[in-house]
Structures are given as structure tokens and as C-alpha cells.
Design a protein around this motif. Structure first.
Motif, PDB file in Angstrom:
ATOM      1  N   HIS A  47       1.835   1.157  -7.526  1.00  0.00           N
ATOM      2  CA  HIS A  47       3.013   0.721  -8.291  1.00  0.00           C
ATOM      3  C   HIS A  47       4.138   1.736  -8.162  1.00  0.00           C
ATOM      4  CE1 HIS A  47       5.607  -0.186 -11.727  1.00  0.00           C
ATOM      5  NE2 HIS A  47       5.376   1.037 -12.162  1.00  0.00           N
ATOM      6  N   TRP A  48       3.800   3.024  -8.318  1.00  0.00           N
ATOM      7  CA  TRP A  48       4.820   4.066  -8.224  1.00  0.00           C
ATOM      8  C   TRP A  48       5.294   4.248  -6.794  1.00  0.00           C
ATOM      9  CZ3 TRP A  48       7.089   5.214 -12.486  1.00  0.00           C
ATOM     10  CH2 TRP A  48       6.382   5.136 -13.694  1.00  0.00           C
ATOM     11  N   PHE A  49       4.380   4.174  -5.833  1.00  0.00           N
ATOM     12  CA  PHE A  49       4.770   4.334  -4.431  1.00  0.00           C
ATOM     13  C   PHE A  49       5.721   3.220  -3.995  1.00  0.00           C
ATOM     14  CE2 PHE A  49       0.292   6.323  -3.635  1.00  0.00           C
ATOM     15  CZ  PHE A  49       0.669   7.441  -4.357  1.00  0.00           C
ATOM     16  N   GLY A 110      -4.181  16.649   9.716  1.00  0.00           N
ATOM     17  CA  GLY A 110      -3.537  15.355   9.494  1.00  0.00           C
ATOM     18  C   GLY A 110      -2.551  15.035  10.588  1.00  0.00           C
ATOM     19  N   GLY A 111      -1.962  13.867  10.489  1.00  0.00           N
ATOM     20  CA  GLY A 111      -1.114  13.369  11.565  1.00  0.00           C
ATOM     21  C   GLY A 111       0.342  13.768  11.479  1.00  0.00           C
ATOM     22  N   ARG A 112       0.770  14.358  10.350  1.00  0.00           N
ATOM     23  CA  ARG A 112       2.175  14.735  10.200  1.00  0.00           C
ATOM     24  C   ARG A 112       2.281  15.943   9.272  1.00  0.00           C
ATOM     25  NH1 ARG A 112       4.899   9.979   9.474  1.00  0.00           N
ATOM     26  NH2 ARG A 112       3.071   8.814  10.153  1.00  0.00           N
ATOM     27  N   ASP A 113       3.438  16.593   9.312  1.00  0.00           N
ATOM     28  CA  ASP A 113       3.634  17.784   8.484  1.00  0.00           C
ATOM     29  C   ASP A 113       3.849  17.424   7.017  1.00  0.00           C
ATOM     30  OD1 ASP A 113       3.404  19.468  10.669  1.00  0.00           O
ATOM     31  OD2 ASP A 113       5.556  19.449  11.077  1.00  0.00           O
ATOM     32  N   ARG A 114       4.668  16.409   6.757  1.00  0.00           N
ATOM     33  CA  ARG A 114       5.018  16.032   5.400  1.00  0.00           C
ATOM     34  C   ARG A 114       4.769  14.533   5.189  1.00  0.00           C
ATOM     35  NH1 ARG A 114       8.378  19.977   2.826  1.00  0.00           N
ATOM     36  NH2 ARG A 114       7.769  21.958   3.788  1.00  0.00           N
ATOM     37  N   TYR A 115       4.458  14.208   3.954  1.00  0.00           N
ATOM     38  CA  TYR A 115       4.176  12.822   3.585  1.00  0.00           C
ATOM     39  C   TYR A 115       5.074  12.404   2.423  1.00  0.00           C
ATOM     40  CZ  TYR A 115      -0.028  13.171   6.447  1.00  0.00           C
ATOM     41  OH  TYR A 115      -0.903  13.338   7.503  1.00  0.00           O
ATOM     42  N   ASP A 116       5.309  11.099   2.341  1.00  0.00           N
ATOM     43  CA  ASP A 116       6.086  10.556   1.219  1.00  0.00           C
ATOM     44  C   ASP A 116       5.294  10.612  -0.086  1.00  0.00           C
ATOM     45  OD1 ASP A 116       8.087   9.856   3.024  1.00  0.00           O
ATOM     46  OD2 ASP A 116       7.396   7.781   3.221  1.00  0.00           O
ATOM     47  N   ALA A 117       3.970  10.497   0.015  1.00  0.00           N
ATOM     48  CA  ALA A 117       3.138  10.450  -1.186  1.00  0.00           C
ATOM     49  C   ALA A 117       1.769  11.045  -0.888  1.00  0.00           C
ATOM     50  CB  ALA A 117       2.989   9.009  -1.684  1.00  0.00           C
ATOM     51  N   ILE A 118       1.134  11.548  -1.934  1.00  0.00           N
ATOM     52  CA  ILE A 118      -0.245  12.037  -1.861  1.00  0.00           C
ATOM     53  C   ILE A 118      -1.023  11.413  -3.014  1.00  0.00           C
ATOM     54  CG2 ILE A 118      -1.758  14.052  -2.071  1.00  0.00           C
ATOM     55  CD1 ILE A 118       0.415  15.706  -0.723  1.00  0.00           C
ATOM     56  N   TYR A 119      -2.180  10.866  -2.698  1.00  0.00           N
ATOM     57  CA  TYR A 119      -3.090  10.309  -3.705  1.00  0.00           C
ATOM     58  C   TYR A 119      -4.356  11.146  -3.669  1.00  0.00           C
ATOM     59  CZ  TYR A 119      -6.300   6.929  -5.919  1.00  0.00           C
ATOM     60  OH  TYR A 119      -7.229   6.302  -6.722  1.00  0.00           O
ATOM     61  N   CYS A 120      -4.530  11.976  -4.691  1.00  0.00           N
ATOM     62  CA  CYS A 120      -5.649  12.923  -4.744  1.00  0.00           C
ATOM     63  C   CYS A 120      -6.581  12.488  -5.873  1.00  0.00           C
ATOM     64  CB  CYS A 120      -5.128  14.337  -4.961  1.00  0.00           C
ATOM     65  SG  CYS A 120      -6.424  15.591  -5.002  1.00  0.00           S
ATOM     66  N   ILE A 148       6.026  11.564  -4.125  1.00  0.00           N
ATOM     67  CA  ILE A 148       5.222  11.355  -5.330  1.00  0.00           C
ATOM     68  C   ILE A 148       3.815  11.910  -5.137  1.00  0.00           C
ATOM     69  CG2 ILE A 148       4.254   9.667  -6.942  1.00  0.00           C
ATOM     70  CD1 ILE A 148       7.286   9.854  -7.029  1.00  0.00           C
ATOM     71  N   LEU A 149       3.402  12.743  -6.071  1.00  0.00           N
ATOM     72  CA  LEU A 149       2.012  13.192  -6.157  1.00  0.00           C
ATOM     73  C   LEU A 149       1.322  12.393  -7.245  1.00  0.00           C
ATOM     74  CD1 LEU A 149      -0.344  15.226  -5.590  1.00  0.00           C
ATOM     75  CD2 LEU A 149       0.662  16.673  -7.379  1.00  0.00           C
ATOM     76  N   LYS A 226       8.147  15.230  -6.796  1.00  0.00           N
ATOM     77  CA  LYS A 226       8.481  16.587  -6.380  1.00  0.00           C
ATOM     78  C   LYS A 226       9.994  16.775  -6.333  1.00  0.00           C
ATOM     79  CE  LYS A 226       7.637  19.830  -2.547  1.00  0.00           C
ATOM     80  NZ  LYS A 226       7.000  20.003  -1.224  1.00  0.00           N
ATOM     81  N   PRO A 227      10.488  17.911  -6.815  1.00  0.00           N
ATOM     82  CA  PRO A 227      11.930  18.167  -6.698  1.00  0.00           C
ATOM     83  C   PRO A 227      12.393  18.090  -5.245  1.00  0.00           C
ATOM     84  CG  PRO A 227      10.896  19.767  -8.155  1.00  0.00           C
ATOM     85  CD  PRO A 227       9.777  18.984  -7.522  1.00  0.00           C
ATOM     86  N   SER A 228      13.639  17.747  -5.056  1.00  0.00           N
ATOM     87  CA  SER A 228      14.161  17.563  -3.692  1.00  0.00           C
ATOM     88  C   SER A 228      14.215  18.865  -2.921  1.00  0.00           C
ATOM     89  CB  SER A 228      15.553  16.929  -3.745  1.00  0.00           C
ATOM     90  OG  SER A 228      15.468  15.623  -4.287  1.00  0.00           O
TER      91      SER A 228
END
Length: 238
Positions: A47-49, A110-120, A148-149, A226-228
Motif C-alpha cells: 500500500h505504501w510502496f 544484490g542487483g543494484r546499489d540503491r532501491y526505492d523500497a526495502i521490506y525487512c 520507503i523502509l 528516508k530523508p532526501s
């Protein structure tokens, strides 16, 4: 070559080795332990993503992908899993997700340095304080500014909290050879100082049935932006 060395980076590398061996044994013996039904928190996270228009997702400690399969029809998902057997199950169970065998502490897996979201999901509480901080630092470093974390942890309202030997404040050896940290609401919020906290919730999650009995445990979830600008937690031990 990946220069990451857990013996140098972790305060208690034996804890991750113990956790990996435990779950490897279980996945070999039991396969899809938690069935094919995703956690109810996966829908909440999505929902948040979706609301933020996010596209790339990292899932550390993904197991065989019961949660990643929920996400992979809508997002580009990379999964990190310590158990080779679980990752192999995941490749068949959720072929749309890319599985990487290794440690969630590794800052470049992983496949990239940064992600839009993390689901832990249900990972952070498995470690002692210094390594919980290290794990969170590693994950935050993989999240882009404005991302979003979403994480879940054991709650101090769970009946297992307070059982067994006290290893650290809030951390109990609640079963032989098995410990966890149980989070209070205020402690959960302190994990991401300065972030925009979107939501915290409490959940009753089902365990796999045992002897025909339904079982549940209590977790907390946190969704935060996360802050910009670049953000880093204080170093472990500070």
C-alpha cells in the motif's frame, strides 16, 4: 571481488552462522515452512510502496519467497537469503524475483546499489544490539533518498518476551539456542530519527500449525520515508 568480510564487520559473526545453519536445516527438512501465503504485512507494505510510486524493492532474509512472490508482479524485486536451500526453493516458487545467496549485512550484494523500497520482515530482532545497528546501517545505505523502509520485528507484547535468560536489555534466550530482541513502540521509532514515519502497527502473525494447533505471535511494523539527503545512523557502539 566482494571485499566484505563478516568476521571484520560483525560484533558477533557466530550469531549469523548459527541462524544460517538453523534455517538451512529447516528448509532442507521442511521445504515451504510457512506455506505459500504471504504475511499480512506484505499487503500493508505494498500500500505504501504503491502510494509513493516505487518500483524497485530489496527483501533481505527472504527465505523461499513467500512474501517476494506477492511483490514481484508489481515491483522489480531482489531477494537476499543466507540459506542456499531456501534460495533454491525461492527460484522455483517465485521466478520473477532474483535471489542472491549471502548476508543481508553485505553492503553491495544484490542487483543494484540503491532501491526505492526495502521490506525487512522479521530479521532485525534476531541479532544483538551492535549487529542490529550494523544491519540497519547496511539496509539504510541501500535505500535511496525519499525511499520507503518497511520493517517488522518481534513485539515486547509477545508472550515470549521476558522468558529465559536476559542477554541484553530487551533480548532474551527464550528457547534453547534461540534468542531474539523484543521491541517496544518507542524503541522502534528511535530506529529512524529524523525520518517521516508513515505508520506503526501491531500484528498477530500465524506460526505454522503444530499438532493440529493454530499458533500466533505478536510483531510490530514500521513504515518510514528516508530523508532526501544522505542519512546515516551513528556508528555501532556510539
Amino acid at each position: 571481488m566482494n571485499p566484505w568480510n563478516k568476521e571484520e564487520k560483525l560484533e558477533h559473526p557466530q550469531d549469523e552462522e548459527r541462524i544460517g545453519a538453523y534455517w538451512e536445516r529447516r528448509f532442507v527438512a521442511e521445504g515451504l515452512i510457512w506455506s505459500d501465503v504471504p504475511s499480512q504485512t506484505a499487503q500493508d507494505a505494498s500500500h505504501w510502496f504503491q502510494q509513493e510510486g516505487l518500483r524497485t524493492l530489496l527483501v533481505p532474509g527472504a527465505g523461499y519467497g513467500r512474501n517476494t512472490r506477492f511483490f514481484s508482479s508489481s515491483y522489480k524485486v531482489d531477494a537476499i537469503e543466507l540459506s542456499p536451500s531456501a534460495a533454491k526453493l525461492g527460484e522455483a516458487f517465485d521466478p520473477k524475483t532474483t535471489f542472491y545467496v549471502g548476508s543481508a549485512f553485505d553492503p553491495i550484494i544484490g542487483g543494484r546499489d540503491r532501491y526505492d523500497a526495502i521490506y525487512c520482515y522479521d530479521l532485525l530482532h534476531l541479532f544483538r544490539e551492535a549487529d542490529r545497528k550494523r544491519l540497519l546501517q547496511s539496509l539504510i545505505g541501500r535505500l535511496r533518498g525519499g525511499g520507503i523502509l518497511y520493517l517488522t520485528v518481534f513485539s515486547n507484547e509477545d508472550p515470549h518476551c521476558g522468558k529465559g535468560d536476559l542477554l541484553e536489555p530487551g533480548t532474551y534466550l527464550y528457547k534453547p539456542d534461540k534468542f531474539a530482541h523484543f521491541y517496544e513502540q518507542e524503541e522502534l521509532l528511535r530506529l529512524v530519527p529524523g525520518w517521516n514515519v508513515l505508520e506503526t502497527r501491531s500484528w498477530r502473525e500465524p506460526f505454522p500449525p503444530e499438532d493440529g494447533r493454530q499458533r500466533e505471535y505478536t510483531i510490530r511494523s514500521l513504515a518510514a520515508r528516508k530523508p532526501s539527503g544522505e542519512f546515516q545512523l551513528p556508528a555501532a557502539g556510539q
